[in-house]
Design a protein around this motif. Structure first.
Motif, short mmCIF file in Angstrom:
data_model
loop_
_atom_site.label_atom_id
_atom_site.label_comp_id
_atom_site.label_asym_id
_atom_site.label_seq_id
_atom_site.Cartn_x
_atom_site.Cartn_y
_atom_site.Cartn_z
N ILE A 29 0.85 -1.19 0.00
CA ILE A 29 0.00 0.00 0.00
C ILE A 29 0.89 1.24 0.00
O ILE A 29 1.89 1.30 0.72
N PHE A 31 0.73 5.37 0.58
CA PHE A 31 0.00 6.56 0.99
C PHE A 31 0.82 7.79 0.63
O PHE A 31 2.05 7.76 0.71
N ARG A 43 -0.43 -3.86 4.20
CA ARG A 43 -1.87 -3.95 4.44
C ARG A 43 -2.18 -4.72 5.73
O ARG A 43 -3.08 -4.35 6.49
N PHE A 53 -9.18 2.62 8.60
CA PHE A 53 -8.90 2.52 7.16
C PHE A 53 -9.85 1.50 6.56
O PHE A 53 -9.84 0.33 6.95
N GLU A 57 -11.71 0.81 0.31
CA GLU A 57 -11.38 2.09 -0.29
C GLU A 57 -9.89 2.24 -0.56
O GLU A 57 -9.47 3.11 -1.32
N ILE A 58 -9.07 1.40 0.06
CA ILE A 58 -7.63 1.47 -0.16
C ILE A 58 -7.32 0.82 -1.50
O ILE A 58 -7.64 -0.34 -1.74
N VAL A 59 -6.70 1.58 -2.38
CA VAL A 59 -6.47 1.09 -3.74
C VAL A 59 -5.34 0.07 -3.76
O VAL A 59 -4.53 -0.03 -2.85
N GLU A 63 -0.87 1.87 -7.05
CA GLU A 63 -1.60 3.13 -7.06
C GLU A 63 -1.36 3.85 -5.74
O GLU A 63 -0.82 3.28 -4.79
N ASN A 65 -2.74 6.20 -2.48
CA ASN A 65 -3.85 6.64 -1.64
C ASN A 65 -3.49 8.00 -1.06
O ASN A 65 -2.48 8.15 -0.35
#
Length: 219
Positions: A29, A31, A43, A53, A57-59, A63, A65
């Motif tokens: 992940i 951010f 994650r 969290f 919704e966490i891509v 990608e 966030n």
């Protein structure tokens, strides 16, 4: 990368900074802070140590966030989701602790919430309105009670009303009025220092004459 409301994200990769602490190659992940710093975290650590969290919704990996907090806040916050010694907040000032405390509550980083709550208590004398707002929004009634008397003399009724949740405004107005009712009564009393005791009494004797048997000083 895309921009979200309230955040100005520069898409120029040359202007991005990667955290020196949170940059593990196996992190899944990413951010990005409001000031364009990126944090690579795992994650599984978020799932175990945070309740704020939303996993949906966490891509996905690859990608970004976007978060509204600054890098200085996130760099402290994410340290609380790993099984390492947590950062010492003992010497940090209000400008560091306050945004961290709000972020910990927002994302429910449980390991950070309690220590931030303890540190925020020390700022009641210097930031009473800020602390009362923090306590009101995050259900810390003892902080609200401790800060309230100090707010009376440092903030207007309008300033307080703008800071509190709507359901607390009526209670604050009643509290504020109670203080206004007490002040005139307090001004009619004096402290009398005798040789062996101190007496707090009306500024007038029973017959309406000032006391003359003791040295008096106004409260």
């Amino acid at each position: 990368m895309t921009a979200i409301e309230g955040i100005d994200v520069d898409t120029d990769a040359a202007k991005l900074w990667i955290s020196e602490t949170f940059n593990a190659p196996d992190a899944d992940i990413v951010f990005q802070s409001s000031d364009s710093h990126q944090f690579y975290v795992h994650r599984k650590n978020l799932e175990v140590n945070c309740g704020g969290f939303d996993a949906e919704e966490i891509v996905a990996q690859g990608e970004v966030n976007l978060l509204p907090e600054a890098a200085s806040t996130l760099s402290l916050l994410f340290q609380f989701i790993y099984p390492n010694r947590h950062p010492s907040l003992e010497k940090e000032g209000f400008e560091v602790i306050a945004p961290l405390a709000y972020a910990a509550e927002k994302y429910k980083v449980f390991a950070a919430m309690n220590i931030c709550h303890i540190r925020m208590l020390s700022f009641i004398p210097t930031h009473p309105l800020d602390l009362m707002k923090y306590g009101a929004y995050h259900d810390y009634p003892k902080i609200v009670d401790a800060a309230a008397p100090l707010v009376i003399g440092t903030a207007t009724l309008v300033e307080v009303a703008q800071s509190l949740p709507s359901q607390m405004i009526i209670a604050w107005i009643q509290y504020y009025q109670a203080w206004l009712d007490i002040v005139p009564l307090a001004l009619h009393y004096q402290v009398y220092e005798l040789d062996d005791c101190t007496i707090i009494a009306s500024s007038k004797g029973k017959k309406g004459k000032p006391y003359s048997s003791a040295k008096a000083s106004n409260v």
